[in-house]
Design an enzyme around this catalytic site. Structure first.
Site, PDB file in Angstrom:
ATOM      1  N   HIS A  36      -4.315   8.728 -10.022  1.00 56.10           N
ATOM      2  CA  HIS A  36      -2.935   8.779  -9.517  1.00 56.10           C
ATOM      3  C   HIS A  36      -2.686   7.645  -8.508  1.00 56.10           C
ATOM      4  CE1 HIS A  36      -2.216  12.916 -10.968  1.00 56.10           C
ATOM      5  NE2 HIS A  36      -3.377  13.275 -10.454  1.00 56.10           N
TER       6      HIS A  36
HETATM    7  C1  BDR Z   1      -1.674  13.470  -5.828  1.00 51.47           C
HETATM    8  O1  BDR Z   1      -2.238  14.605  -5.171  1.00 51.47           O
HETATM    9  C2  BDR Z   1      -3.592  14.372  -4.862  1.00 51.47           C
HETATM   10  O2  BDR Z   1      -4.394  15.321  -5.467  1.00 51.47           O
HETATM   11  C3  BDR Z   1      -3.946  12.986  -5.335  1.00 51.47           C
HETATM   12  O3  BDR Z   1      -4.713  12.320  -4.359  1.00 51.47           O
HETATM   13  C4  BDR Z   1      -2.620  12.312  -5.593  1.00 51.47           C
HETATM   14  O4  BDR Z   1      -2.196  11.564  -4.474  1.00 51.47           O
HETATM   15  C5  BDR Z   1      -1.435  13.818  -7.282  1.00 51.47           C
HETATM   16  O5  BDR Z   1      -0.507  14.864  -7.395  1.00 51.47           O
END
Ligand code: BDR
Ligand code: CA
Length: 308
Positions: free
Chosen positions: A237
């Site tokens: 992500h």
């Molecule tokens: C986001 O939430 C966290 O788990 C990850 O680091 C990312 O920034 C994804 O929804």
């Protein structure tokens, strides 16, 4: 050289985004600010400081917001990022590096002033620190050149059917940022859920042998095992938000007017995009809508291998 502060809730994939950022020769990282999110702020800050010492980065690391604006603690489950935030991966505790004395919002403001309109922000966690800076310093928003963030989704969610984690943790903060006038690029679940690394990537990183490459391989292996147990896949992500900033060609974009839902019983934290332009408002967010996955994976492995 472009100047960045990275605001993050490290976090397995935040850690990888940080290493990739330190591999990008085209940007200078002026500091790292920490925020409650994947794990509590104390763990996030320690992860950031420990990474700096372990990997030899000489940049300020600031403590930041320990709570979102209106709700109590909201962290992701232990299964996603482990108890410390780095999954099963352990790096040594920092002994010589110490935290910058400034709280994140103050640091962000001082850097914004110093950079005279040239500062860019990469935000990979809840937006509490950024909103705090906007609220505390009325000229802050105008001083930010661009803010690239991982968060939200035009369609879908991960914690709720219609809410993504970073926005769901602190919807009021996100609303403050969305309505601040700061030029925004959103890298949300529409694209990040496709940014999946593979065993081949892990093997290439391990073979490279640098400290950052091996640490990344370890983190990716934690994610691989997590996926095998029924958890989240090896999804990058946060590194994809960095890619939007420095390798924009691996994504496609649309401009939308967007707002953040703060009131719904079932929809709090939803990022609303006026996709059919029914409201006839000026777009305030550039949204990543498509991704070239092989190009992104290649870029990420290369940047991690360049990290120093
Ligand atoms: C986001 O939430 C966290 O788990 C990850 O680091 C990312 O920034 C994804 O929804
Ligand atoms: Ca994150």
């Amino acid at each position: 050289m472009r100047k960045f502060v990275i605001d993050c809730d490290t976090g397995t994939d935040d850690a990888i985004a940080l290493m990739a950022a330190f591999g990008c020769e085209e940007i200078e990282i002026l500091g790292i600010t920490s925020v409650n999110g994947n794990v509590n702020e104390d763990n996030v800050s320690r992860n950031n400081l420990n990474m700096c010492e372990y990997l030899g980065w000489e940049v300020p690391v600031c403590r930041g917001a320990a709570y979102p604006f209106t709700m109590g603690f909201r962290n992701s489950s232990d299964q996603t990022h482990g108890k410390t935030g780095l999954g099963s991966v352990v790096i040594p505790e920092a002994v010589s590096h110490t935290f910058d004395r400034r709280i994140s919002s103050r640091f962000l403001y001082e850097k914004a002033v110093e950079c005279q309109g040239e500062l860019e922000l990469l935000v990979t966690g809840p937006m509490t620190n950024i909103a705090a800076a906007i609220i505390q310093y009325p000229d802050f928003a105008k001083l930010i050149k661009h803010l690239w963030f991982m968060g939200g989704a035009v369609y879908g969610g991960n914690v709720l059917p219609t809410a993504e984690f970073n926005i769901w943790v602190d919807p009021e903060a996100a609303l403050t940022v969305f309505s601040s006038g700061i030029p925004l690029t959103m890298v949300g679940l529409d694209v990040t859920l496709k940014a999946i690394m593979t065993r081949e990537d892990i093997e290439e990183l391990r073979a490279n042998g640098s400290k950052a490459a091996v640490l990344t391989a370890d983190l990716l292996e934690f994610m691989e095992k997590r996926f095998a147990r029924g958890g989240e896949d090896i999804i990058m992500h946060d590194a994809l938000a960095l890619a939007a900033a420095v390798y924009p060609e691996c994504l496609q974009y649309r401009d939308y007017w967007m707002d953040v839902e703060t009131r719904g019983d079932y929809t709090r934290g939803h990022t609303y995009a006026d996709v059919r332009n029914k409201l006839n408002r000026q777009p305030n967010v550039r949204v990543a809508t498509e991704i070239d996955v092989p190009a992104f994976r290649r870029w990420l492995v290369d940047k991690i291998c360049l990290c120093k």
